[in-house]
Design a protein around this motif. Structure first.
Motif, mmCIF file in Angstrom:
data_model
loop_
_atom_site.group_PDB
_atom_site.id
_atom_site.type_symbol
_atom_site.label_atom_id
_atom_site.label_comp_id
_atom_site.label_asym_id
_atom_site.label_seq_id
_atom_site.Cartn_x
_atom_site.Cartn_y
_atom_site.Cartn_z
ATOM 1 N N VAL A 48 0.820 -1.371 -0.068
ATOM 2 C CA VAL A 48 -0.029 0.036 0.030
ATOM 3 C C VAL A 48 0.828 1.344 -0.034
ATOM 4 O O VAL A 48 1.839 1.439 0.771
ATOM 5 C CB VAL A 48 -0.987 -0.071 1.260
ATOM 6 C CG1 VAL A 48 -2.014 1.107 1.167
ATOM 7 C CG2 VAL A 48 -1.641 -1.016 1.415
ATOM 8 N N HIS A 49 0.471 2.161 -0.906
ATOM 9 C CA HIS A 49 1.206 3.534 -0.983
ATOM 10 C C HIS A 49 0.217 4.653 -0.862
ATOM 11 O O HIS A 49 -1.053 4.275 -0.854
ATOM 12 C CB HIS A 49 1.715 3.697 -2.235
ATOM 13 C CG HIS A 49 2.880 2.503 -2.916
ATOM 14 N ND1 HIS A 49 4.160 2.878 -2.736
ATOM 15 C CD2 HIS A 49 2.483 1.238 -3.183
ATOM 16 C CE1 HIS A 49 4.531 1.732 -3.170
ATOM 17 N NE2 HIS A 49 3.861 0.686 -3.405
ATOM 18 N N TRP A 50 0.766 5.650 -0.646
ATOM 19 C CA TRP A 50 -0.102 7.016 -0.862
ATOM 20 C C TRP A 50 0.471 7.810 -2.002
ATOM 21 O O TRP A 50 1.781 7.614 -2.359
ATOM 22 C CB TRP A 50 -0.171 7.800 0.480
ATOM 23 C CG TRP A 50 0.819 8.345 1.092
ATOM 24 C CD1 TRP A 50 2.143 8.495 0.483
ATOM 25 C CD2 TRP A 50 0.938 9.209 2.172
ATOM 26 N NE1 TRP A 50 2.849 9.529 1.666
ATOM 27 C CE2 TRP A 50 2.138 9.751 2.592
ATOM 28 C CE3 TRP A 50 -0.156 9.263 3.240
ATOM 29 C CZ2 TRP A 50 2.600 10.375 3.488
ATOM 30 C CZ3 TRP A 50 0.245 10.121 4.579
ATOM 31 C CH2 TRP A 50 1.427 10.493 4.754
ATOM 32 N N ALA A 98 3.266 -2.310 3.835
ATOM 33 C CA ALA A 98 3.464 -0.885 3.604
ATOM 34 C C ALA A 98 4.456 -0.588 2.895
ATOM 35 O O ALA A 98 5.533 -1.555 3.178
ATOM 36 C CB ALA A 98 3.331 -0.080 4.892
ATOM 37 N N HIS A 99 4.634 0.560 2.104
ATOM 38 C CA HIS A 99 5.798 0.864 1.262
ATOM 39 C C HIS A 99 6.924 0.995 2.401
ATOM 40 O O HIS A 99 8.156 0.401 1.839
ATOM 41 C CB HIS A 99 5.677 2.267 0.503
ATOM 42 C CG HIS A 99 6.564 2.355 -0.448
ATOM 43 N ND1 HIS A 99 6.921 3.517 -1.028
ATOM 44 C CD2 HIS A 99 7.723 1.850 -0.819
ATOM 45 C CE1 HIS A 99 7.833 3.811 -1.871
ATOM 46 N NE2 HIS A 99 8.489 2.549 -1.792
ATOM 47 N N SER A 100 6.857 1.528 3.473
ATOM 48 C CA SER A 100 8.042 1.883 4.438
ATOM 49 C C SER A 100 8.428 0.350 4.987
ATOM 50 O O SER A 100 9.406 0.347 5.579
ATOM 51 C CB SER A 100 7.182 2.583 5.565
ATOM 52 O OG SER A 100 6.266 1.953 5.959
ATOM 53 N N ASP A 127 8.103 7.887 4.445
ATOM 54 C CA ASP A 127 6.599 8.054 5.261
ATOM 55 C C ASP A 127 5.397 7.276 4.404
ATOM 56 O O ASP A 127 4.569 7.033 5.235
ATOM 57 C CB ASP A 127 6.405 9.606 5.037
ATOM 58 C CG ASP A 127 7.461 10.392 5.995
ATOM 59 O OD1 ASP A 127 7.912 9.884 7.024
ATOM 60 O OD2 ASP A 127 7.576 11.641 5.795
ATOM 61 N N CYS A 128 5.543 6.967 3.400
ATOM 62 C CA CYS A 128 4.425 6.408 2.777
ATOM 63 C C CYS A 128 4.155 4.959 2.921
ATOM 64 O O CYS A 128 5.251 4.399 3.416
ATOM 65 C CB CYS A 128 5.011 5.952 1.449
ATOM 66 S SG CYS A 128 3.985 5.345 0.137
ATOM 67 N N PRO A 129 3.067 4.722 3.477
ATOM 68 C CA PRO A 129 1.660 5.393 3.056
ATOM 69 C C PRO A 129 1.058 6.061 4.199
ATOM 70 O O PRO A 129 -0.245 6.275 4.165
ATOM 71 C CB PRO A 129 1.094 3.983 2.822
ATOM 72 C CG PRO A 129 1.418 3.073 3.710
ATOM 73 C CD PRO A 129 2.724 3.197 4.026
HETATM 74 ZN ZN LIG Z 1 5.135 4.595 -1.741
#
Ligand SMILES: [Zn+2]
Length: 223
Positions: free
Chosen positions: A45-47, A155-157, A163-165
Motif C-alpha cells: 500500500v502506498h499514498w 506498507a511501502h515503508s 513516510d509512505c503510506p
Molecule cells: Zn510509496
C-alpha cells in the motif's frame, strides 16, 4: 468500462471489487510493453502524497496527474501502481493484475527489481499531510484487493525508509495482519466487464448477489 472481479475465498466468503478501467478514467497508453509479474507474494500500500482527492472527478484527475508525473517527469513507462484507490472507494486500474509495478522501491537495484516483480502496488489518492488518512470506503476497497491478491499485506515503508503510506494506514496494516488471512480458492469465476453507464444498477445487483451467496454459504454450513 467497469471490470467486475468476483472471488470466492477458501472460507466461502465472496469478495467483489469493481475496477474502473484505464479508458474510463482517461489514462494515456503505456509507452512500451509491460514486464510481467513473477510469483505474487502480496499487496503493498502506498499514498500519492498529493492532497486528498474528493469525489470521483477529482480522483480521476489525480490518477492522470500521477500518470503525467511518472511518464513525463520521471520518464517511466506508465503510472507506477497496479491500482489506485480514492476516498469514494472507487478502484482505478493502473498496470492491472498481471504486470510488474514500478512503485515499490528498496535499498538496492536488486531489491527494487525483486519487490516490483513479486508485489502488487495500490496507491491511495491522498497524503500531502502526515495526518491524512484514507476513508473507510477506501480501506474497504484496499482490503478487497488484498483478499484477491492473497499473501502478505505490506506498507511501502516495510521496504525502504519512507513516510509512505502514512501512519494511519501503517497502523491499519498492522491490525489487519494481526487477524488471520483468508486464502483464496482456485475456483474463482472469471471477471465480468460492464459498461460504466450501468454502474449504479451494478451496485444493486452486487448487493443482491452477496445476499444470495451468503444464504448459500449458510446452507452449505448447515448441510
Ligand atoms: Zn510509496
Amino acid at each position: 468500462m467497469v471490470r467486475l472481479c468476483r472471488y470466492v475465498t477458501a472460507r466461502m466468503e465472496v469478495v467483489i471489487v469493481k475496477i474502473i478501467s484505464r479508458d474510463s478514467w482517461g489514462a494515456k497508453p503505456n509507452k512500451t510493453k509491460f514486464s510481467k509479474l513473477g510469483e505474487v507474494k502480496g499487496l503493498v500500500v502506498h499514498w500519492s502524497a498529493y492532497p486528498v482527492a474528493i469525489g470521483n472527478q477529482a480522483e480521476m484527475d489525480q490518477c492522470k496527474q500521477i500518470q503525467r508525473l511518472h511518464q513525463e517527469d520521471r520518464g517511466w513507462n506508465d503510472v507506477a501502481y497496479n491500482f489506485l484507490v480514492g476516498d469514494t472507494g472507487q478502484i482505478y486500474e493502473g498496470r492491472g493484475f498481471g504486470n510488474r509495478s514500478a512503485a515499490q522501491g528498496g535499498n538496492s537495484r536488486q531489491e527494487i527489481n525483486y519487490n516490483n516483480k513479486h508485489y502488487i502496488a495500490v496507491c491511495w489518492l491522498g497524503g500531502s499531510n502526515p495526518t491524512d488518512k484514507p476513508s473507510a470506503e477506501a480501506l474497504a476497497s484496499i482490503k478487497g484487493l488484498a483478499e484477491i491478491v492473497g499473501g502478505e499485506l505490506k506498507a511501502h515503508s516495510d521496504f525502504k525508509q519512507t513516510d509512505c503510506p502514512g501512519d494511519a494506514t501503517r497502523q491499519w496494516i498492522i491490525e489487519k495482519n494481526a487477524t488471520p488471512n483468508s486464502t483464496i480458492s482456485n475456483e474463482s469465476p472469471p471477471d465480468v466487464y460492464v459498461p460504466l453507464k450501468y454502474e449504479k444498477k451494478l451496485d444493486i445487483i452486487i448487493a443482491k448477489l452477496e445476499n444470495i451467496e451468503n444464504k448459500l454459504k449458510l446452507g452449505r454450513l448447515i448441510k
